[in-house]
Scaffold this motif. Structure first.
Motif, PDB file in Angstrom:
ATOM      1  N   TYR A 226       0.571 -36.593  54.003  1.00  0.00           N
ATOM      2  CA  TYR A 226       1.966 -36.168  53.879  1.00  0.00           C
ATOM      3  C   TYR A 226       2.283 -35.691  52.475  1.00  0.00           C
ATOM      4  CZ  TYR A 226       2.595 -41.105  52.527  1.00  0.00           C
ATOM      5  OH  TYR A 226       2.490 -42.339  51.939  1.00  0.00           O
ATOM      6  N   VAL A 235       7.345 -28.553  47.494  1.00  0.00           N
ATOM      7  CA  VAL A 235       8.281 -29.581  47.025  1.00  0.00           C
ATOM      8  C   VAL A 235       7.927 -29.891  45.571  1.00  0.00           C
ATOM      9  CG1 VAL A 235       9.021 -31.959  47.366  1.00  0.00           C
ATOM     10  CG2 VAL A 235       8.512 -30.528  49.327  1.00  0.00           C
ATOM     11  N   PRO A 236       8.925 -29.939  44.668  1.00  0.00           N
ATOM     12  CA  PRO A 236       8.612 -30.175  43.260  1.00  0.00           C
ATOM     13  C   PRO A 236       7.903 -31.513  43.048  1.00  0.00           C
ATOM     14  CG  PRO A 236      10.903 -29.546  43.532  1.00  0.00           C
ATOM     15  CD  PRO A 236      10.346 -29.739  44.898  1.00  0.00           C
ATOM     16  N   ARG A 239       9.829 -34.849  42.790  1.00  0.00           N
ATOM     17  CA  ARG A 239      10.327 -35.365  44.072  1.00  0.00           C
ATOM     18  C   ARG A 239       9.194 -36.004  44.860  1.00  0.00           C
ATOM     19  NH1 ARG A 239      15.462 -34.423  46.155  1.00  0.00           N
ATOM     20  NH2 ARG A 239      14.835 -35.227  48.167  1.00  0.00           N
ATOM     21  N   ARG A 243      10.283 -39.602  45.648  1.00  0.00           N
ATOM     22  CA  ARG A 243      10.817 -39.709  47.001  1.00  0.00           C
ATOM     23  C   ARG A 243       9.730 -39.868  48.048  1.00  0.00           C
ATOM     24  NH1 ARG A 243      14.832 -40.587  49.318  1.00  0.00           N
ATOM     25  NH2 ARG A 243      15.284 -38.708  50.493  1.00  0.00           N
ATOM     26  N   HIS A 244       8.566 -39.243  47.827  1.00  0.00           N
ATOM     27  CA  HIS A 244       7.552 -39.246  48.882  1.00  0.00           C
ATOM     28  C   HIS A 244       6.535 -40.363  48.700  1.00  0.00           C
ATOM     29  CE1 HIS A 244       8.276 -35.239  50.898  1.00  0.00           C
ATOM     30  NE2 HIS A 244       9.123 -35.242  49.896  1.00  0.00           N
ATOM     31  N   THR A 245       6.185 -40.653  47.451  1.00  0.00           N
ATOM     32  CA  THR A 245       5.070 -41.563  47.224  1.00  0.00           C
ATOM     33  C   THR A 245       5.520 -42.974  46.921  1.00  0.00           C
ATOM     34  OG1 THR A 245       4.210 -39.641  46.088  1.00  0.00           O
ATOM     35  CG2 THR A 245       2.826 -41.560  46.152  1.00  0.00           C
ATOM     36  N   PRO A 247       8.212 -44.889  47.468  1.00  0.00           N
ATOM     37  CA  PRO A 247       8.688 -45.801  48.518  1.00  0.00           C
ATOM     38  C   PRO A 247       7.556 -46.353  49.370  1.00  0.00           C
ATOM     39  CG  PRO A 247      10.061 -43.859  48.435  1.00  0.00           C
ATOM     40  CD  PRO A 247       8.914 -43.602  47.517  1.00  0.00           C
ATOM     41  N   ASN A 248       6.511 -45.529  49.587  1.00  0.00           N
ATOM     42  CA  ASN A 248       5.394 -46.006  50.399  1.00  0.00           C
ATOM     43  C   ASN A 248       4.459 -46.897  49.609  1.00  0.00           C
ATOM     44  OD1 ASN A 248       5.902 -44.750  52.957  1.00  0.00           O
ATOM     45  ND2 ASN A 248       5.563 -42.818  51.918  1.00  0.00           N
TER      46      ASN A 248
ATOM     47  N   ARG B 109       4.493 -22.961  42.946  1.00  0.00           N
ATOM     48  CA  ARG B 109       5.212 -23.889  43.806  1.00  0.00           C
ATOM     49  C   ARG B 109       6.145 -23.129  44.747  1.00  0.00           C
ATOM     50  NH1 ARG B 109       9.944 -25.820  44.312  1.00  0.00           N
ATOM     51  NH2 ARG B 109      10.876 -25.060  42.403  1.00  0.00           N
ATOM     52  N   ALA B 126       0.919 -36.124  58.576  1.00  0.00           N
ATOM     53  CA  ALA B 126       1.465 -35.156  57.623  1.00  0.00           C
ATOM     54  C   ALA B 126       2.965 -35.298  57.427  1.00  0.00           C
ATOM     55  CB  ALA B 126       1.133 -33.740  58.072  1.00  0.00           C
ATOM     56  N   ASN B 128       5.958 -37.739  56.227  1.00  0.00           N
ATOM     57  CA  ASN B 128       6.126 -38.960  55.442  1.00  0.00           C
ATOM     58  C   ASN B 128       6.845 -40.027  56.268  1.00  0.00           C
ATOM     59  OD1 ASN B 128       6.813 -40.916  53.545  1.00  0.00           O
ATOM     60  ND2 ASN B 128       6.791 -39.396  51.919  1.00  0.00           N
TER      61      ASN B 128
END
Lengths: 353, 611
Positions: A226, A235-236, A239, A243-245, A247-248, B109, B126, B128
């Motif tokens: 993901y 996605v910057p 973030r 936001r993506h990594t 929390p997990n 990007r 893929a 999240n």
């Protein structure tokens, strides 16, 4: 296609799960109280003799035993002790004749303040070190920092503590008090300087484990599908990290922090011995040396309850931080996932490499 | 269809006809142009090299190859991304006029997502797990178009969700990925790609994790969107049959090179490269039964490419020149290019259709199951009964979640909570393997789906095969050794494989070891649980041939699968399972040619076919 769907009106499944866990926790505490009570009875010592001293005549010992109720059947003794405990009365210390509850309250408060301080230092530090090392994985900084962390881990805690004393509290350069002799008349908040060195020492000794844990789980999350999908979506990077990594990656860290706290709650002996910090660990030690049975029972009970509470909080946080568990519709789904820290998204991929 | 062919040797011929390239396309109406692309490992060995091709807006290119062919590397290289340990070493990628490999930092990007969308293989991995669908979509949109007004943003999200066939209500947007079905998850991935209105979309086997029905719907949606919006697409797949109705052109890769590019109809009617021929011959077809032909040997790993044509060692048409000269991609005509010294120039003869042998069913079944009920959290199998006759191959077919694997596990004695009456060879048999007498236990053996996980990585093949021999027959030493050699020979593995560890073996070899492990037990029934679904098509053909051969030697097979093509290739009888109940059963030919149940008809209609 029939769709699973989370309706917001229904009670979340984690609530009954949590109540069940709470019940189990209390059951654990009860079983341990039983074990402790029986174990203290098996100690080769007689509280009456402890109180009266080795030279006391046998008759007075007999009288005291009767007064203390020590010649009653053990089951009766346990039941009356349990009844008192449930009313908040932990008995009277044999050694000091003070109520056990009062002694423990002061000492446990000190230990909690210490733990709180360690938490405040170690969690932000471990998170920032872990995240920044994970982002610079395999760089020179990462390798050096890892070596330093392992070195720190390998250094015995008392050496760290003595080193801190040498650094901060030598006669010619005395920033902080080397010994934490708290003034019992003042509130702890008015003498925070005594807390600093113990907190620092304990934080340093638990930092390597937590920082490496955060680094490892961050790396795992950063390598997941993901994250690469989010990168390839443009996605910057900031973030992706926040936001993506993160929390997990937090869930393993929560369990790691709980593990650290569990060891510290009863055994912050390092700080308590070297800095003479009046925590609950030294209290237990003295109580055992004095054969002060009510105090031993009280301290062990409080530590047990503390460990149970930490476990419960960590598990609750894990469930709340994991959407799949938080939104689960059946309790069994949570139970199956909670076996071990292994999360569902960390299962090996279904397809062969 | 547009006929444009591009290569190193011939000048570009822009698409003359086709899908109105009305969208502001780049130079000469091309959405994508790749020149001389090379990706290599840190050691310098190339994973892919000499890649040239181009795409017109709205054109869909199928990129086909087996594992290790470099197709996924090429797919991600189109987004200027290489996996860890690899790097893009040279070449040029132009997308809508922008030279992608020269972009850096923020420009790169913005190009990722904005110009090129990417849809990954497994949507469950893929997406999240910690983010809501709505947040993912909004985040993606804002990352590229930060100035978009709130209302316009909401409009765009709604429009995209409608486009990909998802509900757009608030409740749906608040869901987490695990609250969606596999098909919905993949539609979300499509939405994440299409919401930015890119020029090109790269899809890496986006339907392998999905059921055939869902797959067919996703492919339909994808084709409609690409044609409507003029978005070019590169669709990576290992299976030619899947892409047959989707793509406009097909590009076949082997060992990091393009070996053939052709218009879709041409490729299926007149494949020119021997490798393409081999792939087509290896794919089981729902429509007709024919002998599947595996391609012998393995594809070379990066850095171990032989001199000359990389396919030469496996090729039946090779000549002396093949081993010295690496053929370049040459145009046969405007619709087909091939990199082969001896291309097949005529249409291939229609494969011989083998009439299915009707098994004269013995009167009494070897294995008989009555009223099977099984529940875990909920009930998964309901009053299921079936008979397995000696010497037949019975296929159990169903989509994921139908309970077919639970059924197979129960027969093998692994279903803990099952309730049923089971008779084997006329005797009642326990549902738990550990309660079965040793004399019957070894007669029913199980082969697992994934050979990569079914073998103990710490045991050599010999150790792995020795354990059941010692356990069942008390064999040791030379006697044991002889049995192991015999079993390896039976599954066509060389004797020296006995001393290898699983990680030294390829996927097909591992599955052969797993079969050999079952065979040393001297079973009468082999239960095969999707044994080929983790394997490449050419390897699958070989494994199916092996199973067929074992059946010829008297083995009884229960073959669990979701692939009706495989059923056509191997099964004598079929049982179709849906939601824990049998919806249809009968001889394979009857069921596949004249399905009675609506569910079976749907499965057949959605199954990809070659014919």
């Amino acid at each position: 296609m029939p769709e699973p769907c989370a309706t917001s009106h229904r009670l979340p499944a984690w609530l009954p799960w949590f109540i069940g866990r709470l019940g189990y926790g209390l059951l654990t505490a009860w079983v341990i109280s039983l074990v402790v009570f029986i174990a203290t009875q098996a100690l080769p010592s007689d509280p009456a003799r402890v109180i009266l001293g080795p030279d006391a005549p046998l008759e007075s010992i007999q009288t005291l035993r009767e007064q203390l109720g020590l010649n009653r059947p053990i089951l009766l003794q346990y039941l009356s002790w349990l009844g008192q405990v449930l009313h908040g009365d932990l008995g009277i210390s044999l050694d000091s004749n003070q109520p056990v509850a009062g002694i423990i309250l002061a000492r446990f408060g000190n230990t909690l303040a210490l733990l709180g301080g360690v938490l405040l230092v170690v969690v932000p530090l471990a998170l920032s070190i872990g995240v920044s090392l994970a982002l610079r994985r395999d760089s020179r900084l990462d390798r050096w920092a890892l070596s330093a962390l392992i070195f720190l881990k390998a250094t015995p805690g008392f050496l760290l503590a003595i080193g801190l004393v040498l650094l901060f509290s030598m006669p010619q350069f005395s920033l902080l008090p080397a010994v934490s002799i708290l003034d019992p008349d003042k509130h702890l908040w008015q003498q925070l300087e005594f807390l600093l060195l113990p907190i620092l020492a304990l934080s340093l000794s638990s930092l390597p484990y937590l920082a490496r844990l955060v680094r490892a789980s961050m790396i795992e999350a950063l390598e997941s599908d993901y994250v690469s999908a989010a990168r390839l979506r443009g996605v910057p990077e900031w973030r992706i990290v926040w936001r993506h990594t993160l929390p997990n990656a937090l869930v393993p860290a929560v369990q790691g922090v709980a593990l650290t706290l569990r060891t510290l709650i009863g055994g912050a002996l390092l700080a308590e011995v070297i800095f003479s910090y009046p925590g609950i660990g030294t209290q237990l030690n003295t109580a055992i040396q004095m054969r002060d049975l009510p105090l031993i029972q009280g301290v062990v009970l409080v530590i047990t309850l503390g460990v149970v509470a930490i476990n419960l909080l960590a598990d609750l946080l894990t469930v709340l931080l994991t959407p799949r568990l938080r939104t689960a519709r059946r309790v069994t789904l949570i139970q199956r996932n909670r076996r071990g820290i292994q999360s569902w998204w960390r299962r090996p991929a279904a397809k062969a490499p | 269809m547009n006929a444009h062919a591009l290569m190193a040797s011939s000048p570009a011929t822009p698409a003359p006809t086709g899908f109105a390239p009305s969208v502001g396309a780049g130079v000469a109406g091309e959405a994508l142009r790749v020149e001389n692309l090379r990706v290599e490992l840190a050691s310098g060995a190339d994973i892919i090299d000499h890649i040239h091709f181009s795409l017109a807006p709205g054109e869909i290119l199928g990129l086909v190859g087996e594992s290790g062919s470099g197709k996924t590397t090429l797919a991600t290289a189109l987004l200027a991304h290489a996996r860890r340990g690899a790097q893009i070493a040279g070449g040029r990628i132009d997308i809508a006029g922008a030279s992608l490999l020269e972009l850096k930092g923020d420009a790169l990007r913005r190009a990722r997502g904005g110009l090129i969308g990417y849809v990954a293989q497994d949507p469950a991995m893929a997406l999240n797990p910690a983010l809501r669908i709505g947040n993912l979509l909004r985040e993606t949109l804002l990352a590229h178009e930060p100035l978009l007004a709130r209302a316009a943003q909401a409009d765009r999200l709604q429009q995209t969700l409608v486009d990909v066939g998802l509900p757009g209500d608030r409740e749906f947007l608040r869901r987490f990925p695990h609250q969606l079905s596999g098909g919905q998850q993949q539609r979300v991935m499509l939405a994440l790609a299409f919401v930015l209105r890119p020029r090109l979309i790269v899809l890496d086997e986006p339907t392998t994790a999905l059921d055939v029905g869902t797959q067919a719907h996703i492919l339909q949606t994808l084709r409609r969107l690409c044609k409507e919006q003029g978005v070019a697409a590169v669709y990576v797949s290992h299976d030619l049959a899947v892409i047959k109705d989707l793509v406009d052109r097909v590009m076949v890769m082997y060992a990091g090179r393009i070996v053939e590019v052709a218009q879709r109809e041409r490729l299926f009617a007149r494949p020119a490269h021997p490798y393409t021929l081999g792939l087509l011959a290896a794919i089981p077809d729902v429509a007709r039964q024919r002998p599947l032909q595996a391609i012998a040997g393995h594809a070379p790993a990066p850095g171990q490419r032989p001199q000359g044509c990389a396919f030469a060692p496996r090729c039946a048409r090779r000549s002396a020149a093949c081993t010295s000269l690496e053929p370049s991609l040459n145009a046969l005509d405007s619709a087909q290019q091939v990199a082969c010294l001896h291309p097949q120039l005529t249409a291939v003869a229609a494969p011989t259709v083998v009439p299915a042998t009707m098994l004269s069913c013995a009167d009494t079944p070897l294995l008989s199951l009555r009223d099977l009920n099984l529940s875990y959290d909920r009930q998964v199998l309901f009053d299921l009964s079936l008979d397995l006759y000696k010497g037949e191959c019975l296929a159990v077919v169903g989509e994921s979640g139908s309970g077919k694997t639970s059924l197979a596990r129960t027969l093998a004695g692994l279903g803990d909570t099952a309730q049923a009456e089971l008779t084997f060879d006329g005797q009642p048999l326990s549902l738990l393997a550990r309660q079965r007498p040793a004399a019957t236990r070894h007669r029913i053996q199980y082969i697992f789906q994934n050979p990569y996980r079914a073998l103990n990585p710490r045991q050599t093949v010999a150790q792995c095969l020795q354990a059941p021999l010692e356990h069942f027959f008390g064999l040791k030493g030379a006697a044991c050794r002889a049995r192991i050699d015999a079993a390896l020979a039976r599954v066509a593995l060389p004797p020296d494989a006995a001393h290898k560890y699983p990680h030294h073996l390829s996927g097909g070899e591992r599955q052969r070891v797993a079969i050999a492990r079952a065979l040393v037990c001297e079973p009468s029934v082999l239960i095969c649980d999707e044994v080929t679904s983790a394997l490449d098509v050419s390897v699958q053909a070989a494994i199916l041939a092996l199973l067929k051969q074992l059946q010829g030697e008297g083995m009884t097979l229960l073959f669990v699968t979701h692939d009706l093509g495989v059923v056509r290739a191997i099964a004598d009888r079929v049982v179709v399972v849906r939601e824990g109940r049998i919806v249809e059963q009968g001889p394979a030919q009857d069921v596949l040619d004249h399905p009675q149940a609506a569910y079976t008809q749907g499965l057949l209609a959605h199954s990809p076919r070659l014919g």
